[in-house]
Each structure stands twice: as C-alpha cells, then as structure tokens.
Motif scaffolding. Structure first.
Motif, PDB file in Angstrom:
ATOM      1  N   HIS A 118      32.450 -15.978 -18.615  1.00  0.00           N
ATOM      2  CA  HIS A 118      32.069 -15.993 -17.203  1.00  0.00           C
ATOM      3  C   HIS A 118      30.633 -16.480 -17.047  1.00  0.00           C
ATOM      4  O   HIS A 118      29.767 -16.194 -17.872  1.00  0.00           O
ATOM      5  CB  HIS A 118      32.213 -14.600 -16.590  1.00  0.00           C
ATOM      6  N   GLU A 119      30.385 -17.210 -15.978  1.00  0.00           N
ATOM      7  CA  GLU A 119      29.072 -17.810 -15.748  1.00  0.00           C
ATOM      8  C   GLU A 119      28.157 -16.921 -14.917  1.00  0.00           C
ATOM      9  O   GLU A 119      26.938 -17.126 -14.904  1.00  0.00           O
ATOM     10  CB  GLU A 119      29.246 -19.164 -15.061  1.00  0.00           C
ATOM     11  N   TYR A 120      28.760 -15.957 -14.192  1.00  0.00           N
ATOM     12  CA  TYR A 120      27.970 -15.016 -13.398  1.00  0.00           C
ATOM     13  C   TYR A 120      28.525 -13.613 -13.613  1.00  0.00           C
ATOM     14  O   TYR A 120      29.443 -13.407 -14.416  1.00  0.00           O
ATOM     15  CB  TYR A 120      27.990 -15.402 -11.912  1.00  0.00           C
ATOM     16  N   ALA A 121      27.974 -12.650 -12.904  1.00  0.00           N
ATOM     17  CA  ALA A 121      28.356 -11.251 -13.076  1.00  0.00           C
ATOM     18  C   ALA A 121      29.863 -11.063 -12.933  1.00  0.00           C
ATOM     19  O   ALA A 121      30.522 -11.718 -12.111  1.00  0.00           O
ATOM     20  CB  ALA A 121      27.626 -10.390 -12.044  1.00  0.00           C
ATOM     21  N   VAL A 122      30.400 -10.152 -13.739  1.00  0.00           N
ATOM     22  CA  VAL A 122      31.830  -9.848 -13.711  1.00  0.00           C
ATOM     23  C   VAL A 122      32.019  -8.586 -12.868  1.00  0.00           C
ATOM     24  O   VAL A 122      31.617  -7.488 -13.256  1.00  0.00           O
ATOM     25  CB  VAL A 122      32.387  -9.652 -15.129  1.00  0.00           C
ATOM     26  N   TYR A 175      31.702 -13.305  -9.917  1.00  0.00           N
ATOM     27  CA  TYR A 175      30.949 -14.047  -8.922  1.00  0.00           C
ATOM     28  C   TYR A 175      30.936 -15.548  -9.213  1.00  0.00           C
ATOM     29  O   TYR A 175      30.439 -16.326  -8.385  1.00  0.00           O
ATOM     30  CB  TYR A 175      29.514 -13.527  -8.853  1.00  0.00           C
ATOM     31  N   ASP A 176      31.458 -15.977 -10.365  1.00  0.00           N
ATOM     32  CA  ASP A 176      31.550 -17.421 -10.622  1.00  0.00           C
ATOM     33  C   ASP A 176      32.779 -18.043  -9.959  1.00  0.00           C
ATOM     34  O   ASP A 176      33.131 -19.182 -10.240  1.00  0.00           O
ATOM     35  CB  ASP A 176      31.520 -17.714 -12.126  1.00  0.00           C
ATOM     36  N   MET A 177      33.434 -17.262  -9.066  1.00  0.00           N
ATOM     37  CA  MET A 177      34.561 -17.720  -8.241  1.00  0.00           C
ATOM     38  C   MET A 177      35.853 -17.878  -9.035  1.00  0.00           C
ATOM     39  O   MET A 177      36.778 -18.541  -8.570  1.00  0.00           O
ATOM     40  CB  MET A 177      34.225 -19.030  -7.501  1.00  0.00           C
ATOM     41  N   THR A 178      35.935 -17.265 -10.211  1.00  0.00           N
ATOM     42  CA  THR A 178      37.168 -17.336 -10.988  1.00  0.00           C
ATOM     43  C   THR A 178      37.704 -15.947 -11.280  1.00  0.00           C
ATOM     44  O   THR A 178      36.973 -14.958 -11.318  1.00  0.00           O
ATOM     45  CB  THR A 178      36.958 -18.060 -12.334  1.00  0.00           C
ATOM     46  N   CYS A 179      39.011 -15.907 -11.485  1.00  0.00           N
ATOM     47  CA  CYS A 179      39.695 -14.761 -12.058  1.00  0.00           C
ATOM     48  C   CYS A 179      40.226 -15.229 -13.410  1.00  0.00           C
ATOM     49  O   CYS A 179      40.821 -16.313 -13.505  1.00  0.00           O
ATOM     50  CB  CYS A 179      40.832 -14.317 -11.149  1.00  0.00           C
TER      51      CYS A 179
END
Length: 348
Positions: free
Chosen positions: A270-274, A292-296
């Motif tokens: 992940h690129e941002y907080a999980v 918060y990196d817009m992925t699941c």
C-alpha cells in the motif's frame, strides 16, 4: 495479479462519503453502510440498507432498500447477532443508536455516554447479547441492547481508540488499537475488573488492565482483526502502510504487565495508510485491506515460491477506501466503500 471474474456491482450515494460496510449475519444479500456528509468533517450522517442481488453471468445488482438520517456523521455499523432486523451505529457526536429495519425513521434506542466521536462498534458473535464501542475519548464501553447504560467501561488507551473487537474464539477477550501505536488485549474475566466496594462501579470507574500490549507500530494503528481460524492471531494495519500478522501467544513480562506478540508476517505494498484490515471468514490465510491509496487489496499470508502474497488489487474507487467486508455466505465476495460515495461488491 488475478483478474476479477466479473465487473463489480456499484452503488453510488452522492453527497455522502462511506465509512463502513457490513454484511448481515442472517441474510445473505443484505448490507449496511455507514456514511457522513462532507467527508465526516461536519454535517449529518446516513445509514443505508442495501440489498445485493446476483444476476446470472453478470455483476451483483445493488439497491438501496431504506435509509436513515442522523444529525452527525456515522463512522461504523454492526449487525445484531440476536435480532435479524436490528443494527447499531457509531456517531461523531459520541452517541450510539440501535435501529430496527422494520421501522421507517427513528432509532429504537440511543445511548450518549462517550464524550468524543465513537469510531467503532462490534457485536460479539459468542456473547450475542453484548456489543462494544470504542471512542476518541480513549475508552471502550460494553453494552447490552436492553439496558439504558453501558455495563462496563475500559480506559483502554490514553488516546483515540480506533477499533475494539471481540475474539471470535473466546467470549471474554477483547482487542483494541489506538493512536499510541499499540494493540491491546483485555480479558474481561480478570480480577482487575471486580468491584472493590459499594461506591466503585464500572460505570463511574473505568478499568484499564490489559493482559497483553503489543507495540505494533511507531505510528497510529487504525485497524485490527482476529483470525477466524487461528486463536490468538491478530492482523493490524495503520499509518505506517504495513499490514502485520501477530501471534499473541508469545509474551514476556514487562514493566507494565505482559508485553509481546510475535510478528509472523508483514505485507507491504500500500502507498498510503491502511484504514481497514479484515480476515476472510472462509480461509485462514487470506485477508483484505482498504487504504487511503484508493485501493482495496487481497493478500495471502502463506508464502509460496514464485507467487506474490498480494493476490489482487481492486482500484475503481476515486477517493480514500476506508471500509471492506467479506460476505459471510458467498466465498470470495467482498464489499468495499470509500469517500467517493461508492459501494462496490466484487468477486476476487
């Protein structure tokens, strides 16, 4: 990465950012979604009840069956384990509300004890007459839906408690995570919770003795989840972008009680907080995360030579993804929700 076998079903709710999504433990096709206007910063909230209907050879079809308005944003939702039509929500004004889906407007009970935002609710699937709430006021409270006041208060942390979860294996174990970077486990049978006199009670004198403290991160821990198949195994995630799996049987005695937990696995990507982690209810080595990196993302904790532990990236969201929930009845089906006002249901 594995491709989706079908395009996701999508539900859009303009003007409301989603904070949490939960599948009903009684109905295979029923979802609840907790939402807030203005990204939860200010304004009202809304509870959506959603039906999820598979279509032959196509995506799931999502429909809003009912919605309830609240004066403040909703940050979490949990279905009752004893009443198929009831669920509880956590609100930014510090309140908890119990709803009955057979009624059209007002909650059937409101509790107002927390002094700051309530950020999580969890209904015990073992002690089915009990649910827990955690708050930015540093406390965790236990509730019975038929009682007007909480039955127990834990001073769990001296900072925001982002989540509190009952163990699915032992009814008296509860885990918490916080801005202080720790994951704690409380044993509700501990003598530390016994009243010492007529003027000492759990409502006015919160208890605070964790049986285990895990220094899980140097930054905030935003989410935790118990493994459904392996007792005493927890996953945590947070601001450091890592997903960590802990074996909580490995402990040592520190200055403030039991400290420990062995980190079995770290999942990086992940690129941002999980913001959310949840184990699969069908497999002991599969979990999902929302970030918060817009992925699941979907992961396996079992390393296999030549196969990455990251199994799938789901990325149609256009804003922070803050919630995800596995279907309890249909293996491999996951719901995700985010600040873009979208609920996606997809099969991985």
């Amino acid at each position: 990465m594995n491709n989706l076998q079908q395009q996701p079903g999508v539900l859009q709710t303009p003007g409301f950012a989603h904070y949490a999504v939960a599948w009903s433990p009684f109905h295979t096709t029923r979802l609840a979604v907790a939402s807030a206007a203005n990204f939860g910063l200010v304004g009202n909230g809304r509870l959506h009840l959603v039906s999820v209907n598979p279509t032959p050879g196509g995506p799931h079809r999502l429909n809003i069956d009912k919605q309830y308005e609240t004066q403040d944003g909703l940050y979490d939702v949990a279905w009752s384990e004893i009443h198929e039509n009831q669920l509880v929500t956590a609100s930014g004004d510090g309140s908890l509300r119990l709803w009955d889906v057979m009624l059209n407007d007002l909650p059937i009970r409101v509790w107002q004890e927390h002094t700051r935002e309530v950020f999580s609710v969890d209904w015990s699937n073992l002690k089915k007459d009990t649910f827990a709430s955690s708050s930015w006021d540093g406390t965790v409270k236990l509730w019975n839906p038929d009682r007007p006041r909480s039955v127990l208060t834990l001073q769990a942390h001296h900072s925001c408690v982002y989540q509190a979860l009952f163990s699915p294996h032992q009814p008296d174990l509860l885990s918490t995570c916080s801005t202080d970077g720790t994951v704690k486990i409380f044993d509700l049978r501990s003598p530390a919770y016994a009243n010492s006199g007529p003027n000492n009670n759990n409502f006015t004198n919160p208890m605070s003795a964790a049986v285990l403290t895990i220094p899980a991160s140097g930054t905030e821990v935003l989410s935790i989840d118990w493994n459904k198949y392996r007792p005493m195994v927890l996953a945590s995630s947070g601001v450091d972008k890592h997903v960590k799996v802990w074996d909580c049987r490995m402990v040592k005695t520190g200055e403030v009680g039991q400290v420990g937990g062995i980190c079995e696995t770290q999942l990086l990507g992940h690129e941002y907080a999980v913001r959310k982690v949840q184990w699969s209810p069908h497999r002991p080595d599969v979990l999902a995360t929302a970030s918060y990196d817009m992925t699941c993302r979907i992961w396996t904790t079992t390393p296999v030579p030549g196969r990455p532990q990251l199994l799938h990236i789901h990325d149609p969201h256009t804003e922070f993804v803050v919630g995800c929930s596995w279907s309890l009845y249909e293996e491999g089906v996951l719901a995700s929700c985010g600040w873009d006002g979208r609920v996606n249901v997809f099969r991985a």
